[in-house]
Design an enzyme around this catalytic site. Structure first.
Site, PDB file in Angstrom:
ATOM      1  N   LEU A 105      24.909 -13.581  26.439  1.00  0.00           N
ATOM      2  CA  LEU A 105      26.084 -13.298  27.374  1.00  0.00           C
ATOM      3  C   LEU A 105      27.002 -12.618  26.494  1.00  0.00           C
ATOM      4  O   LEU A 105      28.197 -12.209  26.879  1.00  0.00           O
ATOM      5  CB  LEU A 105      26.638 -14.880  27.605  1.00  0.00           C
ATOM      6  CG  LEU A 105      25.836 -15.815  28.192  1.00  0.00           C
ATOM      7  CD1 LEU A 105      26.447 -17.114  28.530  1.00  0.00           C
ATOM      8  CD2 LEU A 105      25.351 -15.138  29.899  1.00  0.00           C
TER       9      LEU A 105
ATOM     10  N   HIS B  25      28.661  -9.009  25.343  1.00  0.00           N
ATOM     11  CA  HIS B  25      28.696  -7.622  25.758  1.00  0.00           C
ATOM     12  C   HIS B  25      28.037  -6.657  24.990  1.00  0.00           C
ATOM     13  O   HIS B  25      28.164  -6.800  23.711  1.00  0.00           O
ATOM     14  CB  HIS B  25      30.116  -7.232  26.184  1.00  0.00           C
ATOM     15  CG  HIS B  25      30.788  -8.028  27.468  1.00  0.00           C
ATOM     16  ND1 HIS B  25      31.317  -9.424  27.202  1.00  0.00           N
ATOM     17  CD2 HIS B  25      30.753  -8.036  28.657  1.00  0.00           C
ATOM     18  CE1 HIS B  25      31.550  -9.921  28.219  1.00  0.00           C
ATOM     19  NE2 HIS B  25      31.223  -9.256  29.289  1.00  0.00           N
TER      20      HIS B  25
ATOM     21  N   MET C 215      31.253 -11.221  17.070  1.00  0.00           N
ATOM     22  CA  MET C 215      29.894 -11.647  16.876  1.00  0.00           C
ATOM     23  C   MET C 215      29.233 -10.538  16.013  1.00  0.00           C
ATOM     24  O   MET C 215      28.269 -10.917  15.331  1.00  0.00           O
ATOM     25  CB  MET C 215      29.337 -12.138  18.190  1.00  0.00           C
ATOM     26  CG  MET C 215      29.971 -13.006  19.095  1.00  0.00           C
ATOM     27  SD  MET C 215      29.616 -14.537  18.084  1.00  0.00           S
ATOM     28  CE  MET C 215      28.053 -14.535  17.925  1.00  0.00           C
ATOM     29  N   GLU C 216      29.719  -9.476  16.171  1.00  0.00           N
ATOM     30  CA  GLU C 216      29.048  -8.301  15.450  1.00  0.00           C
ATOM     31  C   GLU C 216      29.172  -8.416  13.989  1.00  0.00           C
ATOM     32  O   GLU C 216      28.422  -8.136  13.338  1.00  0.00           O
ATOM     33  CB  GLU C 216      29.495  -7.084  16.067  1.00  0.00           C
ATOM     34  CG  GLU C 216      29.091  -6.614  17.266  1.00  0.00           C
ATOM     35  CD  GLU C 216      29.642  -7.466  18.562  1.00  0.00           C
ATOM     36  OE1 GLU C 216      29.193  -7.315  19.670  1.00  0.00           O
ATOM     37  OE2 GLU C 216      30.535  -8.146  18.481  1.00  0.00           O
TER      38      GLU C 216
ATOM     39  N   ASP D 130      14.887 -12.516   2.129  1.00  0.00           N
ATOM     40  CA  ASP D 130      13.692 -12.243   2.270  1.00  0.00           C
ATOM     41  C   ASP D 130      13.422 -11.140   1.053  1.00  0.00           C
ATOM     42  O   ASP D 130      12.295 -11.298   0.478  1.00  0.00           O
ATOM     43  CB  ASP D 130      13.592 -11.470   3.657  1.00  0.00           C
ATOM     44  CG  ASP D 130      12.221 -10.641   3.654  1.00  0.00           C
ATOM     45  OD1 ASP D 130      11.087 -11.371   3.755  1.00  0.00           O
ATOM     46  OD2 ASP D 130      11.973  -9.457   3.770  1.00  0.00           O
TER      47      ASP D 130
END
Length: 168
Positions: free
Chosen positions: A79, A81, A117-118, A132
């Protein structure tokens, strides 16, 4: 603090998930800054600083991974964009007490949806990349406190997390 009666924008009247229609929103310059950290053993921090981690330059790999992740959030988070980012950056600040690598991401766009969110995803993926690259020498690492510290633009205006150091 969210209010009890506020309706969640990503749910329709029947409670089904939907992507919010942002077509009527004006385009504005939007910026978001997120932070987090990876706690490492002192020896691990020395290896990173000396460029002695067998997998290579930890900060270069984590920076690129974070930037790439910011550009692909719409593929990772349902959801969200698709945003055309005008800039994305990830920086690192090692500290000795406690032995941590502080991570900060800054994302800018001009559009109808925010960049929170980015920025958060950039920090998260940068932290995972550090883990990692260093896991062969330090399995005790801890990723912590990924959080939004600043956002600007859009109708809700500016947000600054209380208690955070000023942005550089």
């Amino acid at each position: 603090m969210p209010t009890k009666n506020k309706r969640l924008s990503h749910l329709d009247r029947l409670g089904r998930a939907r992507m919010v229609d942002v077509g009527a929103k004006p385009e504005t310059v939007r910026e978001a800054v997120a932070r987090g950290f990876v706690t490492v053993q002192p020896e691990t921090l020395c290896l990173i600083r000396d460029s002695s981690i067998p997998k290579g330059d930890v900060f270069a790999a984590a920076r690129l991974a974070g930037i790439m992740a910011a550009k692909r959030v719409h593929e990772l988070i349902p959801l969200c964009h698709t945003l055309l980012l005008s800039s994305a950056d990830v920086t690192f600040q090692p500290s000795s007490r406690p032995t941590r690598i502080h991570i900060e991401s800054r994302v800018r766009t001009t559009g109808r949806a925010g960049a929170e969110m980015e920025a958060l995803t950039a920090v998260s993926v940068a932290a995972l990349t550090i883990y990692d690259m260093c896991k062969a020498v330090d399995k005790s690492m801890v990723i912590g406190d990924v959080r939004l510290v600043y956002k600007a633009g859009g109708r809700r205006g500016t947000y600054r997390r209380a208690g955070e150091a000023p942005l550089a």
